[in-house]
Design a protein around this motif. Sequence first.
Motif, mmCIF file in Angstrom:
data_model
loop_
_atom_site.group_PDB
_atom_site.id
_atom_site.type_symbol
_atom_site.label_atom_id
_atom_site.label_comp_id
_atom_site.label_asym_id
_atom_site.label_seq_id
_atom_site.Cartn_x
_atom_site.Cartn_y
_atom_site.Cartn_z
ATOM 1 N N GLU A 95 42.675 22.835 46.333
ATOM 2 C CA GLU A 95 43.454 22.140 45.314
ATOM 3 C C GLU A 95 43.128 22.630 43.916
ATOM 4 N N ARG A 96 41.903 23.080 43.687
ATOM 5 C CA ARG A 96 41.471 23.469 42.345
ATOM 6 C C ARG A 96 41.300 24.988 42.262
ATOM 7 N N LYS A 97 41.666 25.562 41.120
ATOM 8 C CA LYS A 97 41.467 26.986 40.908
ATOM 9 C C LYS A 97 40.044 27.247 40.413
ATOM 10 N N LEU A 98 39.594 28.471 40.571
ATOM 11 C CA LEU A 98 38.275 28.857 40.089
ATOM 12 C C LEU A 98 38.279 28.903 38.563
ATOM 13 N N GLU A 99 37.265 28.292 37.947
ATOM 14 C CA GLU A 99 37.142 28.223 36.491
ATOM 15 C C GLU A 99 35.811 28.833 36.051
ATOM 16 N N PRO A 100 35.734 29.330 34.810
ATOM 17 C CA PRO A 100 34.453 29.868 34.316
ATOM 18 C C PRO A 100 33.302 28.870 34.447
ATOM 19 N N GLU A 101 33.589 27.584 34.303
ATOM 20 C CA GLU A 101 32.539 26.564 34.390
ATOM 21 C C GLU A 101 31.949 26.454 35.789
ATOM 22 N N ASP A 102 32.658 26.953 36.802
ATOM 23 C CA ASP A 102 32.149 26.883 38.172
ATOM 24 C C ASP A 102 30.897 27.734 38.354
ATOM 25 N N GLY A 103 30.695 28.681 37.456
ATOM 26 C CA GLY A 103 29.478 29.484 37.519
ATOM 27 C C GLY A 103 28.227 28.659 37.298
ATOM 28 N N LEU A 104 28.373 27.503 36.659
ATOM 29 C CA LEU A 104 27.235 26.614 36.450
ATOM 30 C C LEU A 104 27.035 25.663 37.618
ATOM 31 N N GLU A 105 28.109 25.374 38.340
ATOM 32 C CA GLU A 105 28.027 24.411 39.448
ATOM 33 C C GLU A 105 27.578 25.048 40.756
ATOM 34 N N PHE A 106 28.035 26.285 41.001
ATOM 35 C CA PHE A 106 27.758 26.935 42.279
ATOM 36 C C PHE A 106 26.843 28.144 42.090
ATOM 37 N N GLY A 107 26.038 28.397 43.095
ATOM 38 C CA GLY A 107 25.196 29.582 43.088
ATOM 39 C C GLY A 107 25.699 30.645 44.044
ATOM 40 N N TRP A 108 26.643 30.273 44.935
ATOM 41 C CA TRP A 108 27.128 31.189 45.964
ATOM 42 C C TRP A 108 28.629 31.005 46.128
ATOM 43 N N TYR A 109 29.318 32.106 46.446
ATOM 44 C CA TYR A 109 30.770 32.066 46.602
ATOM 45 C C TYR A 109 31.138 32.700 47.934
ATOM 46 N N LEU A 110 31.994 32.056 48.672
ATOM 47 C CA LEU A 110 32.283 32.403 50.055
ATOM 48 C C LEU A 110 33.765 32.678 50.264
ATOM 49 N N PHE A 111 34.058 33.801 50.921
ATOM 50 C CA PHE A 111 35.437 34.141 51.278
ATOM 51 C C PHE A 111 35.493 34.328 52.788
ATOM 52 N N GLY A 112 36.626 34.037 53.407
ATOM 53 C CA GLY A 112 36.810 34.365 54.816
ATOM 54 C C GLY A 112 37.176 35.832 54.945
ATOM 55 N N CYS A 124 24.727 35.450 39.190
ATOM 56 C CA CYS A 124 23.833 34.294 39.149
ATOM 57 C C CYS A 124 23.413 33.941 40.565
ATOM 58 N N ASN A 125 22.872 34.890 41.298
ATOM 59 C CA ASN A 125 22.431 34.652 42.678
ATOM 60 C C ASN A 125 23.615 34.273 43.548
ATOM 61 N N LEU A 126 24.695 35.031 43.407
ATOM 62 C CA LEU A 126 25.988 34.678 43.984
ATOM 63 C C LEU A 126 26.207 35.321 45.340
ATOM 64 N N ILE A 127 26.631 34.526 46.324
ATOM 65 C CA ILE A 127 27.063 35.074 47.614
ATOM 66 C C ILE A 127 28.580 34.991 47.671
ATOM 67 N N LEU A 128 29.214 36.041 48.053
ATOM 68 C CA LEU A 128 30.631 35.993 48.362
ATOM 69 C C LEU A 128 30.773 36.305 49.839
ATOM 70 N N ILE A 129 31.468 35.485 50.556
ATOM 71 C CA ILE A 129 31.819 35.824 51.930
ATOM 72 C C ILE A 129 33.282 36.207 51.881
ATOM 73 N N ALA A 130 33.593 37.451 52.039
ATOM 74 C CA ALA A 130 34.919 37.925 51.652
ATOM 75 C C ALA A 130 35.848 38.100 52.831
ATOM 76 N N ILE A 131 37.125 37.897 52.562
ATOM 77 C CA ILE A 131 38.167 38.118 53.549
ATOM 78 C C ILE A 131 39.066 39.236 53.073
ATOM 79 N N VAL A 171 35.580 35.832 36.448
ATOM 80 C CA VAL A 171 35.719 34.432 36.074
ATOM 81 C C VAL A 171 34.360 33.765 35.859
ATOM 82 N N VAL A 172 33.464 33.833 36.869
ATOM 83 C CA VAL A 172 32.232 33.053 36.788
ATOM 84 C C VAL A 172 31.122 33.754 36.024
#
Length: 232
Positions: A95-112, A124-131, A171-172
């Motif tokens: 429902e929500r789009k990715l925002e620059p502020e999300d870099g403060l809330e999350f440490g990891w990012y996941l994609f299928g 920032c210690n970011l994980i992407l699980i990419a599709i 973005v983040v």
Amino acid sequence: MPVEHMEDDENTPASLPPWVELEYTHMKTLAGPSARVLFTHLSPRSCASLQAKLAPSSLNTPTVSFDVFTQDVLELLRNQNIPLSKVCLLDPKAERKLEPEDGLEFGWYLFGARHSVSLVSPWCNLILIAISGDDPPRDRTSQLRQMEFPTRHLGPMQMTTDTALGVTKRVVDDKIPLDKIPYVEFPTIKFNAKESVEMPFKYIADRPGGEPLLPPGMKQLLYEDLNKGFDF
């Protein structure tokens, strides 16, 4: 960044498809030299191939840190003591789009992922699980959605794995809103005066109104595949 393979080992070739290897190599560049990229849930037969493909070509060239794993992403997160609440699933149905502020809330990012799940751990210690993208799009994220990660989307149009990583980084990490990033949609890749192919994805542009940021070597691979289609 872990990249998690989602096919059974007996159905997996000794190496990943060439276009997948090109995208994953491009992800290292887009993530930047301070990033850490982890490729997860790969078959044992694919690990060595990808490890060799992603090895730095020069000891003097700054490059992202990476590792490859046969374990899946949930096992990796448990072993690293990373709570699911700190992992953002990039979901086209969010429902929500990715925002620059999300870099403060999350440490990891996941994609299928189409051929694997990629976990990226840059910035920032970011994980992407990419599709990787499908044409027409298929809901590859559904399995990950059931795990109840927090979710964000990158817009309605399908992106390739490396593009999704590049957009997330901008973005983040660079704090550029989604709608301020230059894009090119369904670009036509021209090989010569008579031959071209339209790509069914949305890409980051190298400048406003410019060319898509394709992985190095992708244009040549597309041309070779185009010619294969005319072999009789």
